[in-house]
Design a protein around this motif. Structure first.
Motif, PDB file in Angstrom:
ATOM      1  N   GLN A   1      -5.172  -1.583   6.348  1.00  0.00           N
ATOM      2  CA  GLN A   1      -4.055  -1.048   6.853  1.00  0.00           C
ATOM      3  C   GLN A   1      -4.158  -1.197   8.574  1.00  0.00           C
ATOM      4  OE1 GLN A   1      -1.328   0.748   5.553  1.00  0.00           O
ATOM      5  NE2 GLN A   1      -2.007  -0.599   4.358  1.00  0.00           N
TER       6      GLN A   1
ATOM      7  N   MET B   1       1.842   1.943  -3.656  1.00  0.00           N
ATOM      8  CA  MET B   1       0.677   2.722  -4.790  1.00  0.00           C
ATOM      9  C   MET B   1       0.167   3.770  -4.180  1.00  0.00           C
ATOM     10  SD  MET B   1      -1.010  -1.035  -5.653  1.00  0.00           S
ATOM     11  CE  MET B   1      -0.029  -2.296  -6.048  1.00  0.00           C
ATOM     12  N   GLY B   2      -0.458   4.606  -5.025  1.00  0.00           N
ATOM     13  CA  GLY B   2      -1.244   5.618  -4.507  1.00  0.00           C
ATOM     14  C   GLY B   2      -2.835   5.112  -4.249  1.00  0.00           C
ATOM     15  N   PRO B   3      -3.720   5.717  -3.751  1.00  0.00           N
ATOM     16  CA  PRO B   3      -5.029   5.327  -3.260  1.00  0.00           C
ATOM     17  C   PRO B   3      -5.818   5.048  -4.435  1.00  0.00           C
ATOM     18  CG  PRO B   3      -4.891   7.587  -2.368  1.00  0.00           C
ATOM     19  CD  PRO B   3      -3.383   7.041  -3.333  1.00  0.00           C
ATOM     20  N   GLU B   4      -5.630   5.584  -5.660  1.00  0.00           N
ATOM     21  CA  GLU B   4      -6.513   5.181  -6.842  1.00  0.00           C
ATOM     22  C   GLU B   4      -6.141   3.857  -7.355  1.00  0.00           C
ATOM     23  OE1 GLU B   4      -9.681   5.557  -9.328  1.00  0.00           O
ATOM     24  OE2 GLU B   4      -9.278   6.702  -7.642  1.00  0.00           O
ATOM     25  N   LEU B   5      -4.726   3.562  -7.531  1.00  0.00           N
ATOM     26  CA  LEU B   5      -4.345   2.394  -8.190  1.00  0.00           C
ATOM     27  C   LEU B   5      -4.420   1.234  -7.140  1.00  0.00           C
ATOM     28  CD1 LEU B   5      -2.797   0.766 -10.350  1.00  0.00           C
ATOM     29  CD2 LEU B   5      -0.669   1.585  -9.098  1.00  0.00           C
ATOM     30  N   LEU B   6      -4.441   1.486  -5.823  1.00  0.00           N
ATOM     31  CA  LEU B   6      -4.715   0.520  -5.013  1.00  0.00           C
ATOM     32  C   LEU B   6      -6.116   0.198  -4.826  1.00  0.00           C
ATOM     33  CD1 LEU B   6      -3.599  -1.387  -2.518  1.00  0.00           C
ATOM     34  CD2 LEU B   6      -4.196   0.570  -1.000  1.00  0.00           C
ATOM     35  N   ARG B   7      -6.916   0.742  -4.965  1.00  0.00           N
ATOM     36  CA  ARG B   7      -8.342   0.552  -5.292  1.00  0.00           C
ATOM     37  C   ARG B   7      -8.736  -0.377  -6.303  1.00  0.00           C
ATOM     38  NH1 ARG B   7     -13.101   2.890  -7.823  1.00  0.00           N
ATOM     39  NH2 ARG B   7     -11.934   4.523  -8.753  1.00  0.00           N
TER      40      ARG B   7
ATOM     41  N   THR C   1       0.970  -1.426   0.149  1.00  0.00           N
ATOM     42  CA  THR C   1       0.056   0.169  -0.010  1.00  0.00           C
ATOM     43  C   THR C   1       0.840   1.120   0.203  1.00  0.00           C
ATOM     44  OG1 THR C   1      -0.119   0.019   2.573  1.00  0.00           O
ATOM     45  CG2 THR C   1      -1.947  -1.243   1.179  1.00  0.00           C
ATOM     46  N   ARG C   2       2.004   1.120   0.578  1.00  0.00           N
ATOM     47  CA  ARG C   2       3.035   2.173   0.416  1.00  0.00           C
ATOM     48  C   ARG C   2       3.595   2.666  -1.011  1.00  0.00           C
ATOM     49  NH1 ARG C   2       5.507   0.124   5.801  1.00  0.00           N
ATOM     50  NH2 ARG C   2       4.042   1.229   7.355  1.00  0.00           N
TER      51      ARG C   2
END
Length: 185
Positions: A131, A63-69, A60-61
């Motif tokens: 997280q 990737m950004g939140p959009e890619l992670l989603r 998660t660190r």
């Protein structure tokens, strides 16, 4: 608390009919010593899922939140499909007296059997989503124990009564719901 409860339920469902549950049955039938087997399962699961949870947190660190989603949503949907494919346990080797003892044999067998398994992958994804490394690892470990410890003590009497196909379908539906939620949220 949500991470713990979802992790526990998801892994307990995913573990039904999984190769490690079949391994529990095999070890119980072979050694007939439930306490060292259950303890070996617990220690192996804690070690394996702690590593998987750490990997999920680390990812998660990167990737950004959009890619992670998108990655999480796609991963949960892939897990839903994977749940529909039943596991088969490979034939084990004979021998009544394990060199590592019952605990050591169980620990090693379970740790290796969990590598790349559905529940390990689920632990990575849940740790990435929530997280909450400690709660996810505690939940996935409890889920594993809820699914495997009764098998060790009660053997195949339980597995004959559990319609594995229904459990796999329910697990697939839960993973699909999580995938849809991650993609639409």
């Amino acid at each position: 608390m949500q991470a713990f409860l979802v992790s526990t339920g998801l892994v307990a469902l995913a573990e039904m009919g999984d190769k490690t549950q079949l391994l529990s049955l095999l070890l119980a039938a072979r050694f007939r010593k439930p306490w060292p087997i259950v303890l070996g399962i617990l220690v192996a699961t804690l070690a394996n899922h702690a590593l998987a949870g750490a990997l999920g947190t680390w990812v998660t660190r990167l990737m950004g939140p959009e890619l992670l989603r998108w990655v999480l949503g796609g991963s949960f949907l892939a897990m839903a499909v994977w749940m529909l494919i039943p596991d088969k346990l490979d034939e084990g080797e004979g021998g009544n007296a394990p060199r590592l003892g019952v605990f050591g044999t169980t620990l090693l067998a379970f740790f290796l059997a969990e590598m790349g398994d559905k529940t390990q992958v689920a632990t990575v994804m849940l740790a990435a989503q929530y997280q909450a490394w400690v709660w996810v690892v505690a939940g996935t470990t409890l889920g594993m124990m809820l699914a495997n410890a009764p098998v060790v003590w009660l053997g195949d009497a339980i597995t004959r009564r559990v319609p594995i196909r229904v459990v796999h379908l329910a697990s697939a539906a839960v993973f699909a719901g999580l995938g849809a939620f991650a993609l639409l949220a």
